[in-house]
Motif scaffolding. Sequence first.
Motif, PDB file in Angstrom:
ATOM      1  N   THR A 194      13.218  13.901 -33.026  1.00 47.78           N
ATOM      2  CA  THR A 194      11.856  14.039 -33.213  1.00 47.78           C
ATOM      3  C   THR A 194      11.081  14.330 -31.894  1.00 47.78           C
ATOM      4  OG1 THR A 194      12.093  12.370 -35.161  1.00 47.78           O
ATOM      5  CG2 THR A 194       9.818  12.924 -34.262  1.00 47.78           C
ATOM      6  N   CYS A 195      10.243  15.195 -32.146  1.00 49.07           N
ATOM      7  CA  CYS A 195       9.396  15.665 -30.831  1.00 49.07           C
ATOM      8  C   CYS A 195       8.493  14.259 -30.525  1.00 49.07           C
ATOM      9  CB  CYS A 195       8.492  16.644 -31.002  1.00 49.07           C
ATOM     10  SG  CYS A 195       7.321  17.372 -29.776  1.00 49.07           S
ATOM     11  N   PRO A 196       8.686  13.824 -29.018  1.00 47.60           N
ATOM     12  CA  PRO A 196       8.027  12.807 -28.588  1.00 47.60           C
ATOM     13  C   PRO A 196       6.665  12.960 -28.553  1.00 47.60           C
ATOM     14  CG  PRO A 196       9.306  13.727 -27.241  1.00 47.60           C
ATOM     15  CD  PRO A 196       9.587  14.616 -28.199  1.00 47.60           C
ATOM     16  N   ASP A 197       5.929  14.215 -28.399  1.00 53.43           N
ATOM     17  CA  ASP A 197       4.739  14.523 -28.099  1.00 53.43           C
ATOM     18  C   ASP A 197       3.909  14.522 -29.117  1.00 53.43           C
ATOM     19  OD1 ASP A 197       5.795  14.882 -25.553  1.00 53.43           O
ATOM     20  OD2 ASP A 197       4.883  17.156 -25.295  1.00 53.43           O
ATOM     21  N   CYS A 198       4.552  14.986 -30.427  1.00 55.42           N
ATOM     22  CA  CYS A 198       3.633  15.020 -31.687  1.00 55.42           C
ATOM     23  C   CYS A 198       4.087  14.105 -32.799  1.00 55.42           C
ATOM     24  CB  CYS A 198       3.675  16.610 -32.097  1.00 55.42           C
ATOM     25  SG  CYS A 198       5.194  16.963 -32.691  1.00 55.42           S
ATOM     26  N   ASN A 199       5.279  13.480 -32.334  1.00 52.43           N
ATOM     27  CA  ASN A 199       5.598  12.468 -33.431  1.00 52.43           C
ATOM     28  C   ASN A 199       6.192  12.972 -34.684  1.00 52.43           C
ATOM     29  OD1 ASN A 199       5.426  10.255 -31.772  1.00 52.43           O
ATOM     30  ND2 ASN A 199       3.196  10.043 -32.183  1.00 52.43           N
ATOM     31  N   GLY A 200       6.548  14.121 -34.489  1.00 46.17           N
ATOM     32  CA  GLY A 200       7.316  15.000 -35.668  1.00 46.17           C
ATOM     33  C   GLY A 200       6.338  15.743 -36.566  1.00 46.17           C
ATOM     34  N   THR A 201       5.024  15.737 -36.102  1.00 49.48           N
ATOM     35  CA  THR A 201       3.785  16.426 -36.827  1.00 49.48           C
ATOM     36  C   THR A 201       3.953  17.790 -36.550  1.00 49.48           C
ATOM     37  OG1 THR A 201       2.037  16.021 -35.373  1.00 49.48           O
ATOM     38  CG2 THR A 201       2.502  14.331 -37.089  1.00 49.48           C
ATOM     39  N   GLY A 202       4.489  18.299 -35.418  1.00 47.00           N
ATOM     40  CA  GLY A 202       4.122  19.723 -34.957  1.00 47.00           C
ATOM     41  C   GLY A 202       2.839  19.998 -34.776  1.00 47.00           C
ATOM     42  N   LYS A 203       2.077  18.992 -34.499  1.00 42.92           N
ATOM     43  CA  LYS A 203       0.445  19.488 -34.131  1.00 42.92           C
ATOM     44  C   LYS A 203       0.101  18.703 -32.791  1.00 42.92           C
ATOM     45  CE  LYS A 203      -0.509  21.156 -38.518  1.00 42.92           C
ATOM     46  NZ  LYS A 203      -1.583  20.701 -40.094  1.00 42.92           N
ATOM     47  N   ILE A 204      -0.636  19.146 -32.217  1.00 46.58           N
ATOM     48  CA  ILE A 204      -1.207  18.192 -31.150  1.00 46.58           C
ATOM     49  C   ILE A 204      -2.784  18.299 -31.194  1.00 46.58           C
ATOM     50  CG2 ILE A 204      -1.776  18.240 -28.446  1.00 46.58           C
ATOM     51  CD1 ILE A 204       0.805  17.145 -29.197  1.00 46.58           C
ATOM     52  N   ILE A 205      -3.537  17.302 -30.975  1.00 43.86           N
ATOM     53  CA  ILE A 205      -5.061  17.273 -30.981  1.00 43.86           C
ATOM     54  C   ILE A 205      -5.655  17.223 -29.762  1.00 43.86           C
ATOM     55  CG2 ILE A 205      -6.936  15.926 -32.063  1.00 43.86           C
ATOM     56  CD1 ILE A 205      -5.099  14.890 -34.247  1.00 43.86           C
ATOM     57  N   ARG A 206      -6.248  18.233 -29.330  1.00 44.68           N
ATOM     58  CA  ARG A 206      -6.754  18.397 -28.045  1.00 44.68           C
ATOM     59  C   ARG A 206      -8.335  17.692 -27.990  1.00 44.68           C
ATOM     60  NH1 ARG A 206      -2.841  19.413 -24.988  1.00 44.68           N
ATOM     61  NH2 ARG A 206      -1.534  21.413 -25.756  1.00 44.68           N
ATOM     62  N   ASP A 207      -9.171  17.927 -28.934  1.00 47.29           N
ATOM     63  CA  ASP A 207     -10.412  17.490 -29.295  1.00 47.29           C
ATOM     64  C   ASP A 207     -10.260  16.199 -30.397  1.00 47.29           C
ATOM     65  OD1 ASP A 207     -11.354  18.865 -26.905  1.00 47.29           O
ATOM     66  OD2 ASP A 207     -11.918  20.598 -28.527  1.00 47.29           O
ATOM     67  N   LYS A 208     -10.462  14.999 -30.001  1.00 59.43           N
ATOM     68  CA  LYS A 208     -10.118  14.177 -31.075  1.00 59.43           C
ATOM     69  C   LYS A 208     -11.523  13.779 -31.729  1.00 59.43           C
ATOM     70  CE  LYS A 208      -6.479  11.776 -28.825  1.00 59.43           C
ATOM     71  NZ  LYS A 208      -5.702  10.623 -28.198  1.00 59.43           N
ATOM     72  N   CYS A 209     -11.597  13.441 -33.189  1.00 62.60           N
ATOM     73  CA  CYS A 209     -12.582  13.266 -33.941  1.00 62.60           C
ATOM     74  C   CYS A 209     -13.199  11.752 -33.345  1.00 62.60           C
ATOM     75  CB  CYS A 209     -12.247  12.694 -35.203  1.00 62.60           C
ATOM     76  SG  CYS A 209     -13.525  12.207 -36.278  1.00 62.60           S
ATOM     77  N   PRO A 210     -14.604  11.943 -33.104  1.00 63.37           N
ATOM     78  CA  PRO A 210     -15.278  10.422 -32.467  1.00 63.37           C
ATOM     79  C   PRO A 210     -15.211   9.201 -33.259  1.00 63.37           C
ATOM     80  CG  PRO A 210     -16.698  12.060 -33.123  1.00 63.37           C
ATOM     81  CD  PRO A 210     -15.429  12.880 -33.072  1.00 63.37           C
ATOM     82  N   ASP A 211     -15.207   9.724 -34.694  1.00 63.12           N
ATOM     83  CA  ASP A 211     -15.265   8.493 -35.570  1.00 63.12           C
ATOM     84  C   ASP A 211     -13.772   7.832 -35.554  1.00 63.12           C
ATOM     85  OD1 ASP A 211     -17.627   9.200 -35.973  1.00 63.12           O
ATOM     86  OD2 ASP A 211     -17.643   9.160 -37.874  1.00 63.12           O
ATOM     87  N   CYS A 212     -12.653   8.333 -35.790  1.00 61.43           N
ATOM     88  CA  CYS A 212     -11.584   7.810 -36.024  1.00 61.43           C
ATOM     89  C   CYS A 212     -10.460   8.032 -34.855  1.00 61.43           C
ATOM     90  CB  CYS A 212     -10.620   8.783 -37.278  1.00 61.43           C
ATOM     91  SG  CYS A 212     -10.244  10.320 -36.666  1.00 61.43           S
ATOM     92  N   GLY A 213     -11.078   8.430 -33.581  1.00 61.94           N
ATOM     93  CA  GLY A 213     -10.221   8.466 -32.428  1.00 61.94           C
ATOM     94  C   GLY A 213      -8.931   9.517 -32.425  1.00 61.94           C
ATOM     95  N   GLY A 214      -9.047  10.478 -33.560  1.00 64.11           N
ATOM     96  CA  GLY A 214      -8.072  11.378 -33.479  1.00 64.11           C
ATOM     97  C   GLY A 214      -6.923  10.903 -34.610  1.00 64.11           C
ATOM     98  N   THR A 215      -7.042   9.580 -35.138  1.00 59.73           N
ATOM     99  CA  THR A 215      -5.900   9.198 -36.011  1.00 59.73           C
ATOM    100  C   THR A 215      -6.032   9.599 -37.366  1.00 59.73           C
ATOM    101  OG1 THR A 215      -7.286   7.278 -36.784  1.00 59.73           O
ATOM    102  CG2 THR A 215      -5.999   6.929 -34.734  1.00 59.73           C
ATOM    103  N   GLY A 216      -7.225  10.349 -37.926  1.00 58.19           N
ATOM    104  CA  GLY A 216      -7.228  10.712 -38.998  1.00 58.19           C
ATOM    105  C   GLY A 216      -7.736   9.745 -40.127  1.00 58.19           C
ATOM    106  N   TYR A 217      -7.788   8.319 -39.884  1.00 55.76           N
ATOM    107  CA  TYR A 217      -8.000   7.441 -40.715  1.00 55.76           C
ATOM    108  C   TYR A 217      -9.093   6.309 -40.155  1.00 55.76           C
ATOM    109  CZ  TYR A 217      -3.675   9.003 -42.294  1.00 55.76           C
ATOM    110  OH  TYR A 217      -2.457  10.039 -42.707  1.00 55.76           O
TER     111      TYR A 217
END
Length: 393
Positions: A194-217
Amino acid sequence: MAESKRDYYEVLGVSKDADDATLKKAYRQVAKKYHPDMNPGDAEAEKKFKEASEAYAVLSDPDKRRQYDQFGHAAFEGGAGGGGFGGFDFSGADFGDIFGDIFGDLFGGGRRGRASQGPMKGMNIRKSVRITFEEAVFGCEKELDMVLKDPCTKCNGTGAKPGTSPEKCPKCGGKGQVVYTQQSFFGMVQNVQTCPDCNGTGKIIRDKCPDCGGTGYMSSRKKIAVTIPAGIDNGQSVRIREKGEPGVNGGPRGDLLVEVVVSRHPIFQRQDMHIFSTVPISFAQAALGAEIRVKTVDGEVLYTVKPGTKTDTKVRLKGKGVPSIRNSQIRGDHYVTLVIQTPEHLSSEAKEALRKFDELSGNTLKTISGDKETKAGNKFKEFVERMKGASDD
Protein backbone atom coordinates in the motif's frame (compact mmCIF):
# COMPACT_ATOMS: atom_id res chain seq x y z
CA MET A 1 23.75 -35.29 -12.83
CA ALA A 2 20.42 -35.63 -14.56
CA GLU A 3 19.79 -39.18 -13.38
CA SER A 4 20.05 -38.06 -9.75
CA LYS A 5 17.19 -35.59 -10.09
CA ARG A 6 13.71 -36.36 -8.84
CA ASP A 7 10.79 -36.23 -11.22
CA TYR A 8 9.49 -32.65 -11.45
CA TYR A 9 5.87 -33.71 -11.09
CA GLU A 10 6.78 -35.70 -7.98
CA VAL A 11 8.64 -32.71 -6.54
CA LEU A 12 5.52 -30.54 -6.77
CA GLY A 13 3.18 -33.37 -5.82
CA VAL A 14 0.98 -33.11 -8.93
CA SER A 15 -0.07 -35.45 -11.70
CA LYS A 16 1.36 -35.23 -15.21
CA ASP A 17 -1.89 -33.78 -16.55
CA ALA A 18 -2.00 -30.96 -13.97
CA ASP A 19 -3.12 -27.61 -15.37
CA ASP A 20 -1.41 -24.24 -14.84
CA ALA A 21 -3.55 -23.31 -11.84
CA THR A 22 -2.78 -26.60 -10.10
CA LEU A 23 0.94 -26.19 -10.77
CA LYS A 24 0.96 -22.65 -9.42
CA LYS A 25 -0.91 -23.62 -6.25
CA ALA A 26 1.33 -26.62 -5.63
CA TYR A 27 4.52 -24.64 -6.14
CA ARG A 28 3.39 -21.81 -3.88
CA GLN A 29 2.74 -24.27 -1.03
CA VAL A 30 6.09 -26.05 -1.43
CA ALA A 31 8.09 -22.83 -1.91
CA LYS A 32 6.59 -21.19 1.14
CA LYS A 33 7.17 -24.30 3.26
CA TYR A 34 10.85 -24.64 2.36
CA HIS A 35 11.83 -21.01 1.78
CA PRO A 36 15.27 -20.24 3.35
CA ASP A 37 13.85 -17.30 5.28
CA MET A 38 11.36 -19.64 6.94
CA ASN A 39 14.07 -22.26 7.60
CA PRO A 40 17.29 -20.39 8.40
CA GLY A 41 20.36 -22.60 8.40
CA ASP A 42 18.44 -25.64 7.15
CA ALA A 43 20.42 -26.97 4.17
CA GLU A 44 17.85 -29.68 3.40
CA ALA A 45 15.00 -27.14 3.24
CA GLU A 46 17.11 -24.92 0.96
CA LYS A 47 17.74 -27.88 -1.32
CA LYS A 48 14.03 -28.69 -1.55
CA PHE A 49 13.23 -25.03 -2.22
CA LYS A 50 15.68 -24.97 -5.14
CA GLU A 51 14.33 -28.27 -6.41
CA ALA A 52 10.71 -27.03 -6.36
CA SER A 53 11.65 -23.76 -8.06
CA GLU A 54 13.47 -25.61 -10.81
CA ALA A 55 10.51 -27.94 -11.31
CA TYR A 56 8.03 -25.09 -11.54
CA ALA A 57 10.26 -23.09 -13.92
CA VAL A 58 10.18 -26.01 -16.34
CA LEU A 59 6.57 -27.16 -15.97
CA SER A 60 5.09 -23.65 -16.05
CA ASP A 61 6.68 -23.00 -19.46
CA PRO A 62 4.74 -24.82 -22.24
CA ASP A 63 7.81 -25.36 -24.45
CA LYS A 64 10.07 -26.55 -21.62
CA ARG A 65 7.32 -28.78 -20.26
CA ARG A 66 6.87 -30.38 -23.68
CA GLN A 67 10.61 -31.05 -23.91
CA TYR A 68 10.67 -32.44 -20.38
CA ASP A 69 7.71 -34.74 -21.02
CA GLN A 70 9.51 -36.09 -24.12
CA PHE A 71 13.13 -36.32 -22.98
CA GLY A 72 13.03 -35.92 -19.20
CA HIS A 73 15.93 -34.18 -17.42
CA ALA A 74 18.20 -34.93 -20.38
CA ALA A 75 16.46 -32.16 -22.32
CA PHE A 76 18.25 -29.53 -20.22
CA GLU A 77 21.61 -31.07 -19.47
CA GLY A 78 24.47 -28.62 -19.96
CA GLY A 79 22.13 -25.76 -20.87
CA ALA A 80 22.87 -22.11 -20.13
CA GLY A 81 26.40 -22.62 -18.91
CA GLY A 82 25.78 -22.82 -15.20
CA GLY A 83 22.99 -20.31 -14.85
CA GLY A 84 20.24 -21.10 -12.35
CA PHE A 85 20.13 -24.44 -10.51
CA GLY A 86 22.11 -27.45 -11.59
CA GLY A 87 23.12 -25.78 -14.86
CA PHE A 88 19.54 -24.89 -15.82
CA ASP A 89 18.83 -21.37 -17.08
CA PHE A 90 16.08 -19.54 -15.16
CA SER A 91 16.51 -16.21 -16.86
CA GLY A 92 13.29 -16.67 -18.80
CA ALA A 93 11.25 -18.13 -15.94
CA ASP A 94 8.32 -15.99 -14.86
CA PHE A 95 7.41 -16.48 -11.20
CA GLY A 96 5.18 -13.40 -11.35
CA ASP A 97 2.61 -12.92 -8.62
CA ILE A 98 3.63 -16.16 -6.91
CA PHE A 99 6.68 -14.53 -5.38
CA GLY A 100 4.61 -11.45 -4.66
CA ASP A 101 2.31 -13.66 -2.58
CA ILE A 102 5.14 -15.62 -0.98
CA PHE A 103 7.30 -12.65 -0.04
CA GLY A 104 4.25 -10.67 1.02
CA ASP A 105 3.43 -13.39 3.53
CA LEU A 106 7.03 -13.81 4.67
CA PHE A 107 7.71 -10.12 5.22
CA GLY A 108 4.37 -9.19 6.74
CA GLY A 109 2.80 -7.66 3.68
CA GLY A 110 0.11 -10.27 3.32
CA ARG A 111 -1.29 -11.29 -0.03
CA ARG A 112 -1.34 -8.35 -2.36
CA GLY A 113 -3.77 -8.03 -5.20
CA ARG A 114 -4.42 -5.10 -7.43
CA ALA A 115 -5.25 -1.78 -5.88
CA SER A 116 -8.95 -1.62 -5.17
CA GLN A 117 -10.38 1.82 -5.77
CA GLY A 118 -13.96 0.57 -5.51
CA PRO A 119 -16.41 1.13 -2.64
CA MET A 120 -15.38 -0.39 0.71
CA LYS A 121 -17.54 -0.93 3.78
CA GLY A 122 -16.62 1.08 6.87
CA MET A 123 -15.28 -0.37 10.12
CA ASN A 124 -17.65 -1.76 12.76
CA ILE A 125 -17.99 0.00 16.12
CA ARG A 126 -18.32 -1.96 19.38
CA LYS A 127 -20.14 -0.67 22.46
CA SER A 128 -21.61 -2.25 25.59
CA VAL A 129 -24.79 -1.63 27.55
CA ARG A 130 -25.76 -2.86 31.04
CA ILE A 131 -29.27 -4.19 31.64
CA THR A 132 -31.12 -5.88 34.51
CA PHE A 133 -31.97 -9.56 34.77
CA GLU A 134 -35.63 -8.86 34.02
CA GLU A 135 -34.74 -6.69 31.01
CA ALA A 136 -32.73 -9.57 29.59
CA VAL A 137 -35.69 -11.91 30.05
CA PHE A 138 -38.37 -9.70 28.53
CA GLY A 139 -36.36 -7.37 26.30
CA CYS A 140 -36.13 -3.59 26.49
CA GLU A 141 -35.20 -0.40 24.69
CA LYS A 142 -31.94 1.37 25.47
CA GLU A 143 -30.38 4.57 24.19
CA LEU A 144 -26.67 4.99 23.54
CA ASP A 145 -24.94 8.38 23.51
CA MET A 146 -22.22 8.12 20.85
CA VAL A 147 -19.88 10.20 18.72
CA LEU A 148 -20.28 9.25 15.05
CA LYS A 149 -18.59 10.42 11.87
CA ASP A 150 -20.56 11.76 8.92
CA PRO A 151 -19.37 13.03 5.53
CA CYS A 152 -18.38 16.68 5.70
CA THR A 153 -21.14 18.80 4.17
CA LYS A 154 -18.71 21.52 3.12
CA CYS A 155 -16.49 19.34 0.92
CA ASN A 156 -19.02 16.51 0.37
CA GLY A 157 -16.59 14.06 1.90
CA THR A 158 -13.70 14.71 -0.49
CA GLY A 159 -11.52 16.35 2.16
CA ALA A 160 -10.48 19.05 -0.33
CA LYS A 161 -11.14 22.75 0.06
CA PRO A 162 -14.27 23.81 -1.88
CA GLY A 163 -13.26 24.81 -5.39
CA THR A 164 -10.35 22.34 -5.42
CA SER A 165 -10.08 18.62 -5.99
CA PRO A 166 -7.80 15.86 -4.71
CA GLU A 167 -4.81 15.22 -7.00
CA LYS A 168 -3.42 11.96 -8.26
CA CYS A 169 -0.77 10.65 -5.88
CA PRO A 170 2.63 11.18 -7.56
CA LYS A 171 4.27 8.33 -5.65
CA CYS A 172 1.93 5.57 -6.84
CA GLY A 173 0.46 7.29 -9.90
CA GLY A 174 -3.05 6.99 -8.48
CA LYS A 175 -2.88 3.20 -8.16
CA GLY A 176 -2.80 3.20 -4.38
CA GLN A 177 0.09 0.72 -4.37
CA VAL A 178 3.82 0.93 -4.84
CA VAL A 179 6.25 -1.74 -5.99
CA TYR A 180 9.34 -2.48 -3.93
CA THR A 181 12.19 -4.71 -5.01
CA GLN A 182 13.79 -7.14 -2.60
CA GLN A 183 16.85 -9.29 -2.90
CA SER A 184 15.73 -12.91 -2.89
CA PHE A 185 17.29 -16.25 -3.55
CA PHE A 186 16.52 -15.71 -7.25
CA GLY A 187 17.77 -12.15 -7.41
CA MET A 188 15.55 -9.08 -7.25
CA VAL A 189 11.89 -9.82 -6.57
CA GLN A 190 9.08 -7.28 -6.72
CA ASN A 191 6.69 -6.85 -3.80
CA VAL A 192 3.54 -4.74 -3.96
CA GLN A 193 2.48 -2.73 -0.89
CA THR A 194 0.00 0.00 0.00
CA CYS A 195 1.26 3.44 -0.91
CA PRO A 196 2.46 5.19 2.29
CA ASP A 197 1.76 8.69 0.94
CA CYS A 198 -1.92 8.28 0.05
CA ASN A 199 -2.68 5.24 2.26
CA GLY A 200 -4.00 3.35 -0.73
CA THR A 201 -6.50 5.98 -1.89
CA GLY A 202 -4.45 7.01 -4.91
CA LYS A 203 -5.15 10.68 -4.13
CA ILE A 204 -3.32 13.50 -2.40
CA ILE A 205 -5.13 16.53 -0.93
CA ARG A 206 -3.11 19.71 -1.35
CA ASP A 207 -5.70 22.22 -0.10
CA LYS A 208 -7.57 20.69 2.82
CA CYS A 209 -11.14 21.52 3.72
CA PRO A 210 -11.12 23.99 6.65
CA ASP A 211 -14.09 22.30 8.33
CA CYS A 212 -12.93 18.68 8.37
CA GLY A 213 -9.18 19.26 8.08
CA GLY A 214 -8.94 17.08 4.99
CA THR A 215 -10.44 13.97 6.58
CA GLY A 216 -13.71 14.30 4.69
CA TYR A 217 -15.69 13.60 7.88
CA MET A 218 -17.22 15.55 10.75
CA SER A 219 -17.84 14.06 14.19
CA SER A 220 -21.03 14.75 16.12
CA ARG A 221 -22.72 13.35 19.23
CA LYS A 222 -25.84 11.30 18.53
CA LYS A 223 -28.32 9.16 20.44
CA ILE A 224 -28.80 5.67 19.01
CA ALA A 225 -31.86 3.62 19.99
CA VAL A 226 -31.07 -0.05 20.67
CA THR A 227 -33.75 -2.74 20.82
CA ILE A 228 -32.68 -5.53 23.18
CA PRO A 229 -34.56 -8.73 22.25
CA ALA A 230 -36.25 -10.89 24.88
CA GLY A 231 -34.13 -13.83 26.00
CA ILE A 232 -30.73 -12.28 25.31
CA ASP A 233 -27.94 -13.60 27.53
CA ASN A 234 -24.91 -11.99 29.11
CA GLY A 235 -22.13 -11.38 26.55
CA GLN A 236 -24.34 -11.59 23.48
CA SER A 237 -24.45 -8.67 21.04
CA VAL A 238 -27.06 -6.77 19.07
CA ARG A 239 -26.08 -5.67 15.55
CA ILE A 240 -27.40 -2.34 14.28
CA ARG A 241 -26.83 -2.02 10.56
CA GLU A 242 -24.88 0.93 9.14
CA LYS A 243 -24.31 2.76 12.41
CA GLY A 244 -20.54 2.24 12.35
CA GLU A 245 -17.71 4.09 10.63
CA PRO A 246 -18.37 5.66 7.20
CA GLY A 247 -17.44 3.65 4.12
CA VAL A 248 -14.63 4.43 1.68
CA ASN A 249 -15.19 5.57 -1.92
CA GLY A 250 -18.95 5.56 -1.51
CA GLY A 251 -19.11 2.24 0.34
CA PRO A 252 -21.74 1.55 3.02
CA ARG A 253 -21.20 2.35 6.68
CA GLY A 254 -20.02 -0.33 9.06
CA ASP A 255 -22.27 -1.75 11.77
CA LEU A 256 -22.71 -0.98 15.45
CA LEU A 257 -22.25 -4.06 17.66
CA VAL A 258 -23.75 -3.59 21.13
CA GLU A 259 -22.62 -6.15 23.71
CA VAL A 260 -25.11 -6.80 26.51
CA VAL A 261 -23.90 -7.00 30.12
CA VAL A 262 -26.58 -8.48 32.42
CA SER A 263 -26.45 -7.50 36.11
CA ARG A 264 -26.62 -10.24 38.74
CA HIS A 265 -29.99 -10.84 40.41
CA PRO A 266 -30.24 -11.26 44.21
CA ILE A 267 -32.61 -14.24 43.92
CA PHE A 268 -32.58 -15.68 40.40
CA GLN A 269 -29.85 -17.47 38.51
CA ARG A 270 -29.98 -18.38 34.84
CA GLN A 271 -28.74 -21.33 32.82
CA ASP A 272 -29.67 -21.21 29.14
CA MET A 273 -33.48 -20.76 29.10
CA HIS A 274 -34.07 -21.93 32.68
CA ILE A 275 -34.20 -19.94 35.93
CA PHE A 276 -33.21 -21.28 39.35
CA SER A 277 -34.00 -19.98 42.85
CA THR A 278 -34.22 -21.12 46.49
CA VAL A 279 -37.30 -20.61 48.69
CA PRO A 280 -37.22 -21.09 52.50
CA ILE A 281 -40.16 -22.83 54.21
CA SER A 282 -40.89 -23.53 57.89
CA PHE A 283 -40.89 -26.95 59.55
CA ALA A 284 -44.64 -26.70 60.00
CA GLN A 285 -45.19 -25.95 56.31
CA ALA A 286 -42.99 -28.86 55.33
CA ALA A 287 -44.58 -31.30 57.78
CA LEU A 288 -48.24 -30.31 57.44
CA GLY A 289 -48.24 -28.90 53.92
CA ALA A 290 -49.19 -25.33 53.08
CA GLU A 291 -49.73 -22.81 50.31
CA ILE A 292 -46.72 -20.54 49.79
CA ARG A 293 -45.86 -17.62 47.51
CA VAL A 294 -42.94 -18.08 45.12
CA LYS A 295 -41.29 -15.14 43.37
CA THR A 296 -40.80 -15.48 39.60
CA VAL A 297 -39.91 -13.04 36.82
CA ASP A 298 -43.67 -12.86 36.12
CA GLY A 299 -44.46 -11.94 39.74
CA GLU A 300 -45.49 -14.07 42.71
CA VAL A 301 -47.26 -17.37 42.11
CA LEU A 302 -49.00 -19.68 44.60
CA TYR A 303 -47.59 -23.15 45.15
CA THR A 304 -48.97 -25.87 47.43
CA VAL A 305 -46.30 -27.61 49.50
CA LYS A 306 -47.13 -31.27 50.02
CA PRO A 307 -47.24 -32.66 53.61
CA GLY A 308 -43.99 -34.37 54.57
CA THR A 309 -41.85 -32.35 52.14
CA LYS A 310 -38.13 -32.81 52.79
CA THR A 311 -35.51 -30.07 52.57
CA ASP A 312 -33.84 -29.54 49.15
CA THR A 313 -36.96 -30.71 47.35
CA LYS A 314 -36.95 -29.31 43.79
CA VAL A 315 -40.10 -27.90 42.25
CA ARG A 316 -40.63 -27.14 38.54
CA LEU A 317 -42.70 -24.16 37.48
CA LYS A 318 -43.31 -24.86 33.81
CA GLY A 319 -43.05 -21.95 31.37
CA LYS A 320 -41.76 -19.45 33.95
CA GLY A 321 -38.23 -19.33 32.58
CA VAL A 322 -36.52 -17.28 29.85
CA PRO A 323 -38.03 -16.89 26.36
CA SER A 324 -36.14 -18.23 23.37
CA ILE A 325 -34.28 -15.40 21.63
CA ARG A 326 -35.47 -16.85 18.30
CA ASN A 327 -39.11 -17.37 19.33
CA SER A 328 -40.43 -15.42 22.31
CA GLN A 329 -43.46 -17.74 22.48
CA ILE A 330 -41.21 -20.56 23.69
CA ARG A 331 -40.04 -20.28 27.30
CA GLY A 332 -37.91 -22.34 29.63
CA ASP A 333 -38.88 -23.39 33.17
CA HIS A 334 -38.26 -22.06 36.68
CA TYR A 335 -36.80 -24.58 39.13
CA VAL A 336 -37.33 -23.85 42.84
CA THR A 337 -35.43 -25.57 45.67
CA LEU A 338 -37.41 -25.73 48.94
CA VAL A 339 -35.20 -25.44 52.02
CA ILE A 340 -36.58 -26.04 55.54
CA GLN A 341 -35.45 -23.35 57.98
CA THR A 342 -34.77 -24.06 61.67
CA PRO A 343 -35.94 -21.23 63.96
CA GLU A 344 -33.18 -19.67 66.07
CA HIS A 345 -35.28 -17.79 68.64
CA LEU A 346 -38.34 -19.42 70.28
CA SER A 347 -40.59 -18.13 73.03
CA SER A 348 -41.15 -20.25 76.13
CA GLU A 349 -44.65 -21.11 74.89
CA ALA A 350 -43.27 -22.21 71.50
CA LYS A 351 -40.60 -24.35 73.20
CA GLU A 352 -43.21 -26.03 75.41
CA ALA A 353 -45.42 -26.70 72.40
CA LEU A 354 -42.45 -28.20 70.56
CA ARG A 355 -41.70 -30.47 73.54
CA LYS A 356 -45.32 -31.64 73.55
CA PHE A 357 -45.06 -32.30 69.79
CA ASP A 358 -41.89 -34.33 70.38
CA GLU A 359 -43.54 -36.40 73.11
CA LEU A 360 -46.38 -37.25 70.72
CA SER A 361 -44.08 -38.04 67.77
CA GLY A 362 -41.42 -40.29 69.30
CA ASN A 363 -40.23 -38.55 72.46
CA THR A 364 -36.76 -38.04 70.98
CA LEU A 365 -35.82 -35.40 73.53
CA LYS A 366 -36.31 -37.82 76.50
CA THR A 367 -34.49 -40.84 75.13
CA ILE A 368 -31.01 -39.79 76.27
CA SER A 369 -31.96 -37.41 79.11
CA GLY A 370 -34.27 -40.04 80.62
CA ASP A 371 -31.41 -42.53 80.79
CA LYS A 372 -29.27 -39.95 82.56
CA GLU A 373 -32.03 -39.27 85.17
CA THR A 374 -32.38 -43.01 85.91
CA LYS A 375 -28.64 -43.41 86.53
CA ALA A 376 -28.54 -40.33 88.74
CA GLY A 377 -31.52 -41.61 90.76
CA ASN A 378 -29.90 -44.98 91.39
CA LYS A 379 -26.71 -43.36 92.63
CA PHE A 380 -28.75 -41.15 95.01
CA LYS A 381 -30.58 -44.20 96.43
CA GLU A 382 -27.24 -45.95 97.04
CA PHE A 383 -25.96 -42.88 98.89
CA VAL A 384 -29.08 -42.75 101.10
CA GLU A 385 -28.76 -46.45 102.02
CA ARG A 386 -25.12 -46.01 103.02
CA MET A 387 -26.01 -43.07 105.25
CA LYS A 388 -28.71 -45.11 106.98
CA GLY A 389 -26.25 -47.96 107.74
CA ALA A 390 -23.82 -45.54 109.27
CA SER A 391 -26.45 -44.06 111.62
CA ASP A 392 -27.52 -47.54 112.83
CA ASP A 393 -23.98 -48.29 113.87
